[in-house]
Scaffold this active site. Structure first.
Site, PDB file in Angstrom:
ATOM      1  N   ASP A  35       0.495  19.095 -21.580  1.00  0.00           N
ATOM      2  CA  ASP A  35      -0.380  17.936 -21.694  1.00  0.00           C
ATOM      3  C   ASP A  35       0.368  16.983 -22.622  1.00  0.00           C
ATOM      4  O   ASP A  35       0.445  17.196 -23.826  1.00  0.00           O
ATOM      5  CB  ASP A  35      -1.733  18.380 -22.273  1.00  0.00           C
ATOM      6  N   LYS A  84      -0.927   6.423 -24.126  1.00  0.00           N
ATOM      7  CA  LYS A  84      -0.427   6.765 -25.470  1.00  0.00           C
ATOM      8  C   LYS A  84       1.065   6.430 -25.553  1.00  0.00           C
ATOM      9  O   LYS A  84       1.422   5.269 -25.679  1.00  0.00           O
ATOM     10  CB  LYS A  84      -0.672   8.251 -25.762  1.00  0.00           C
ATOM     11  N   PHE A 126      -7.327  19.450 -25.566  1.00  0.00           N
ATOM     12  CA  PHE A 126      -7.987  18.156 -25.783  1.00  0.00           C
ATOM     13  C   PHE A 126      -9.366  18.168 -25.112  1.00  0.00           C
ATOM     14  O   PHE A 126      -9.580  18.900 -24.153  1.00  0.00           O
ATOM     15  CB  PHE A 126      -7.099  17.048 -25.203  1.00  0.00           C
ATOM     16  N   ASP A 127     -10.309  17.339 -25.601  1.00  0.00           N
ATOM     17  CA  ASP A 127     -11.686  17.450 -25.078  1.00  0.00           C
ATOM     18  C   ASP A 127     -11.831  17.195 -23.578  1.00  0.00           C
ATOM     19  O   ASP A 127     -12.605  17.889 -22.920  1.00  0.00           O
ATOM     20  CB  ASP A 127     -12.743  16.656 -25.876  1.00  0.00           C
ATOM     21  N   TYR A 138       0.841  -1.213   0.000  1.00  0.00           N
ATOM     22  CA  TYR A 138       0.000   0.000   0.000  1.00  0.00           C
ATOM     23  C   TYR A 138       0.868   1.252   0.000  1.00  0.00           C
ATOM     24  O   TYR A 138       0.623   2.199  -0.734  1.00  0.00           O
ATOM     25  CB  TYR A 138      -0.925  -0.001   1.218  1.00  0.00           C
ATOM     26  N   HIS A 151     -22.197  10.949 -29.149  1.00  0.00           N
ATOM     27  CA  HIS A 151     -21.591  10.048 -30.134  1.00  0.00           C
ATOM     28  C   HIS A 151     -21.372   8.630 -29.608  1.00  0.00           C
ATOM     29  O   HIS A 151     -21.382   7.673 -30.361  1.00  0.00           O
ATOM     30  CB  HIS A 151     -20.272  10.631 -30.652  1.00  0.00           C
ATOM     31  N   ALA A 159       0.579  13.525 -23.484  1.00  0.00           N
ATOM     32  CA  ALA A 159       0.259  12.157 -23.922  1.00  0.00           C
ATOM     33  C   ALA A 159       1.194  11.647 -25.026  1.00  0.00           C
ATOM     34  O   ALA A 159       1.613  10.506 -25.027  1.00  0.00           O
ATOM     35  CB  ALA A 159      -1.191  12.075 -24.376  1.00  0.00           C
TER      36      ALA A 159
HETATM   37  C1  LIG Z   1      -5.930  10.936 -24.234  1.00  0.00           C
HETATM   38  C2  LIG Z   1      -5.595  12.318 -23.880  1.00  0.00           C
HETATM   39  C3  LIG Z   1      -5.982  12.870 -22.655  1.00  0.00           C
HETATM   40  C4  LIG Z   1      -6.835  12.115 -21.653  1.00  0.00           C
HETATM   41  O1  LIG Z   1      -6.248  10.961 -21.239  1.00  0.00           O
HETATM   42  P1  LIG Z   1      -7.066   9.629 -20.838  1.00  0.00           P
HETATM   43  O2  LIG Z   1      -5.992   8.678 -20.451  1.00  0.00           O
HETATM   44  O3  LIG Z   1      -7.857   9.198 -22.035  1.00  0.00           O
HETATM   45  O4  LIG Z   1      -7.946   9.978 -19.691  1.00  0.00           O
HETATM   46  C5  LIG Z   1      -5.610  14.164 -22.388  1.00  0.00           C
HETATM   47  N1  LIG Z   1      -4.908  14.889 -23.269  1.00  0.00           N
HETATM   48  C6  LIG Z   1      -4.515  14.390 -24.458  1.00  0.00           C
HETATM   49  C7  LIG Z   1      -3.734  15.229 -25.403  1.00  0.00           C
HETATM   50  C8  LIG Z   1      -4.859  13.104 -24.809  1.00  0.00           C
HETATM   51  O5  LIG Z   1      -4.506  12.607 -26.010  1.00  0.00           O
END
Ligand SMILES: *Cc1c(COP(=O)(O)O)cnc(C)c1O
Length: 458
Positions: free
Chosen positions: A215, A258, A124-125, A72, A450, A217
């Site tokens: 950000d 990613k 990103f969304d 833990y 969607h 990824a």
């Molecule tokens: C996928 C992604 C996120 C969100 O990550 P999740 O692991 O899907 O929650 C945030 N920013 C970017 C640029 C992404 O491609």
């Protein structure tokens, strides 16, 4: 003879994928109410729905899974990941989270309040969602060139520094808790940001006393593009480039699904202890204790190894060349796609592909369905269905671009699969004149429709 390109790995374990007939697929897509999210994965031959969490782990990652420490507190897996993050990114502090949006949730809980302004490049969304959920505003400062699909520009993810400075000048510093730079910029098609742009952005942010978070990824794919396209970096290693990139940030959020090639996981990296301390409280509340935060020990081990796998030049060269290989096949045939090719996906301009289908009948979705029926290949609509309705008027929102995205999972498919995908799309292109009608909505959710929408053929 020049030696041809070949994948920088060989295959140790395989997973069967099922072929099907056109008749099968016509029936299945109808049963799924013409929603590609609604199709069982064993009814898909090649799945390009997303590159998130769909990569193949390496032998080294799988062996790390067996060494996971599930204590833990104080688990060796936590320290292994901490060391890997420090080594790759240079950040001294980190918090594990279960995925990227969780990292956003924790970080933003500690930084963003109602009425704040968060400038960046096409957020990103989920990032935008977490900003707007806090009644703050995301302001897109991406360069205008990003929105012209056919224009060749090496760094379409770049921030327009004039647009950014206008935002920084016109709001008090207290209203702008951070700038978010997305590398690569997913929403503008997996397009990279140049090192020059990162450096200049950080200088400007310092001048105004505002923090910068990346950000991240697809940070490794971004580093590859810097090496290939920015003269000063052509002889540097990917890891050296990555270290310099992150030197221009006060911290980072990461969706490890990613570029770290794991199926689940994320983290936040911090340069400053105060930022780490503030966010820690929310990590314990939302994700888990500081030394695991939503991840099991074995998953942290696989992620630590994945950060090394994902920043190897040969792997990145294989990956990005595979995406470009598919892109070139489509482009050479005259199929309208976004250019230059993105790092993780190819985007088809559906309005240009199917000019006869009216915009009210969901053009990119229609194209996605046709390609599925043709070859069992599943892409995803980035268009009118995704854009939802205007909350005030209830009318459909028609985005500037109506795209079908073909996201390529990492280390999963071979170039024979790319040939197959291209052939399926070319077959649909050859009969595009016969495709004149699309779909209408039978049932939809009030937001994020969607995922669950039901459609009917017109
Ligand atoms: C996928 C992604 C996120 C969100 O990550 P999740 O692991 O899907 O929650 C945030 N920013 C970017 C640029 C992404 O491609």
């Amino acid at each position: 003879m020049e030696l041809p390109f070949a994948e920088s790995y060989k295959i140790k374990m395989v997973e069967s994928i099922k072929r099907s007939t056109r008749q099968d697929r016509k029936k299945w897509i109808e049963e799924a109410d013409y929603n590609l999210f609604n199709i069982k994965s064993d009814r898909v031959f090649i799945d390009l729905l997303t590159d998130s969490g769909t990569g193949a782990m390496s032998d080294k990652q799988w062996s790390e899974m067996m060494l996971g420490d599930e204590s833990y507190a104080g688990a060796s897996s936590f320290f292994k990941l901490k060391d890997a993050i420090k080594d790759i990114t240079g950040f001294d502090y980190f918090l594990p989270t279960h995925q990227g949006r969780a990292a956003e949730n924790v970080l933003f809980s500690s930084k963003i309040k109602e009425g704040d302004i968060i400038p960046g490049n096409s957020h990103f969304d989920t990032t935008k969602g977490h900003i707007e959920y806090r009644k703050a505003h995301a302001i897109d400062c991406t360069i205008d060139e990003a929105f012209i699909t056919t224009l060749d520009h090496p760094f379409k993810g770049n921030v327009d520094l004039n647009k950014l400075e206008d935002v920084l000048k016109s709001h008090p510093k207290e209203k702008i808790p951070l700038i978010i730079l997305t590398i690569t910029c997913n929403s503008s098609g997996g397009q990279p940001v140049s090192m020059e742009n990162m450096r200049a952005l950080k200088e400007m942010a310092d001048k105004y006393g505002i923090q910068v978070f990346f950000d991240s990824a697809r940070f490794a794919e971004n580093a590859y593009f810097i090496k290939m396209r920015e003269e000063a970096y052509k002889d540097m290693s990917i890891r050296e480039i990555v270290r310099e990139m992150f030197s221009y940030a006060d911290g980072m959020t990461m969706s490890s699904k990613k570029d770290a090639i794991v199926n689940m996981g994320g983290f936040i990296g911090f340069r400053h202890e105060e930022d780490y301390d503030k966010a820690s409280v929310f990590n314990i509340l939302f994700e888990g204790y500081l030394s695991y935060g939503g991840m099991s020990g074995r998953d942290m081990n696989a992620l630590a190894q994945g950060l090394y796998d994902g920043t190897e030049f040969d792997y990145l060269d294989t990956r990005i060349k595979q995406v470009a290989y598919l892109g070139k096949k489509l482009k050479d045939y005259g199929i309208p796609i976004q250019y230059p090719y993105g790092g993780h996906a190819i985007f088809i301009d559906a309005r240009k592909f199917l000019p006869k289908v009216p915009k009210e009948q969901y053009i990119a979705q229609t194209l996605g369905i046709e390609i599925y029926i043709e070859g069992g290949v599943r892409g995803v609509e980035i268009g009118t269905l995704l854009a939802d309705r205007d909350p005030e008027t209830g009318e459909n929102r028609y985005p500037d671009l109506e795209l079908l995205r073909l996201a390529i999972p990492r280390r999963v498919y071979t170039n024979n699969h790319m040939d197959y995908i291209a052939a399926a799309i070319i077959n649909v292109y050859d009969r595009r004149d016969q495709i004149k009608t699309g779909f209408e909505i039978v049932k939809e959710a009030p937001i994020l429709r969607h995922f669950t929408v039901k459609l009917k053929k017109i």
